[in-house]
Scaffold this motif. Structure first.
Motif, short mmCIF file in Angstrom:
data_model
loop_
_atom_site.label_atom_id
_atom_site.label_comp_id
_atom_site.label_asym_id
_atom_site.label_seq_id
_atom_site.Cartn_x
_atom_site.Cartn_y
_atom_site.Cartn_z
N ARG A 110 -5.21 6.78 -10.18
CA ARG A 110 -4.54 6.33 -11.41
C ARG A 110 -3.11 6.85 -11.49
O ARG A 110 -2.21 6.18 -12.00
N GLY A 114 -1.38 4.52 -8.87
CA GLY A 114 -1.45 3.08 -9.06
C GLY A 114 -1.39 2.59 -10.49
O GLY A 114 -1.35 1.39 -10.72
N GLY A 115 -1.40 3.52 -11.43
CA GLY A 115 -1.38 3.12 -12.83
C GLY A 115 -2.78 2.92 -13.37
O GLY A 115 -3.78 3.09 -12.66
N LEU A 131 -6.98 2.13 -3.85
CA LEU A 131 -6.48 3.40 -3.31
C LEU A 131 -7.59 4.40 -3.02
O LEU A 131 -7.36 5.42 -2.37
N MET A 172 0.85 -1.20 0.00
CA MET A 172 0.00 0.00 0.00
C MET A 172 0.89 1.25 0.00
O MET A 172 1.99 1.22 0.53
N ASN A 179 -4.23 0.14 -14.48
CA ASN A 179 -4.87 -1.14 -14.17
C ASN A 179 -5.80 -0.94 -12.97
O ASN A 179 -5.36 -0.62 -11.87
N GLU A 180 -7.09 -1.16 -13.19
CA GLU A 180 -8.08 -0.92 -12.13
C GLU A 180 -7.82 -1.74 -10.87
O GLU A 180 -8.10 -1.29 -9.76
N ASP A 181 -7.27 -2.93 -11.02
CA ASP A 181 -6.95 -3.75 -9.85
C ASP A 181 -5.89 -3.09 -8.97
O ASP A 181 -5.80 -3.40 -7.79
N MET A 182 -5.11 -2.19 -9.54
CA MET A 182 -4.07 -1.50 -8.79
C MET A 182 -4.58 -0.17 -8.20
O MET A 182 -4.24 0.17 -7.07
N TRP A 183 -5.37 0.58 -8.97
CA TRP A 183 -5.78 1.89 -8.48
C TRP A 183 -7.05 1.87 -7.64
O TRP A 183 -7.21 2.68 -6.73
N ARG A 184 -7.95 0.95 -7.90
CA ARG A 184 -9.23 0.92 -7.18
C ARG A 184 -9.05 0.81 -5.65
O ARG A 184 -9.74 1.52 -4.90
#
Length: 88
Positions: free
Chosen positions: A31, A34-35, A44, A1, A37-42
């Motif tokens: 975004r 986390g970039g 947050l 995180m 990719n929704e799996d990375m930013w969501r």
């Protein structure tokens, strides 16, 4: 995180870059950190909300809903972030 201080700094940086009288969406911050990719930013989104509420309380930003200032204590739903006047 991602560290809460980095989240807070990014919120202020992006809101200031957008300029006075304009807003950013919290997902823009997510975004950015986390970039695409929704799996990375969501995941947050909740920490961003927490930091936005904190920053609003400190007077660094304003949380808005429907174009008007929102009460961070009762904030629910979709919101936008603006840099506080004099912080750009």
């Amino acid at each position: 995180m991602i560290d809460p201080e980095r989240i807070a700094a990014t919120i202020v940086e992006l809101a200031a870059a957008r300029g006075a009288d304009k807003t950013i969406c919290p997902s823009e911050v997510a975004r950015y950190l986390g970039g695409q990719n929704e799996d990375m930013w969501r995941p947050l989104m909740d920490p961003i909300r927490e930091q936005a509420i904190k920053l609003d309380g400190e007077g660094a930003i304003l949380i808005k809903q429907g174009g008007a200032r929102a009460d961070p204590e009762t904030l629910t739903g979709i919101y936008r972030i603006a840099i506080a006047k004099g912080k750009t």
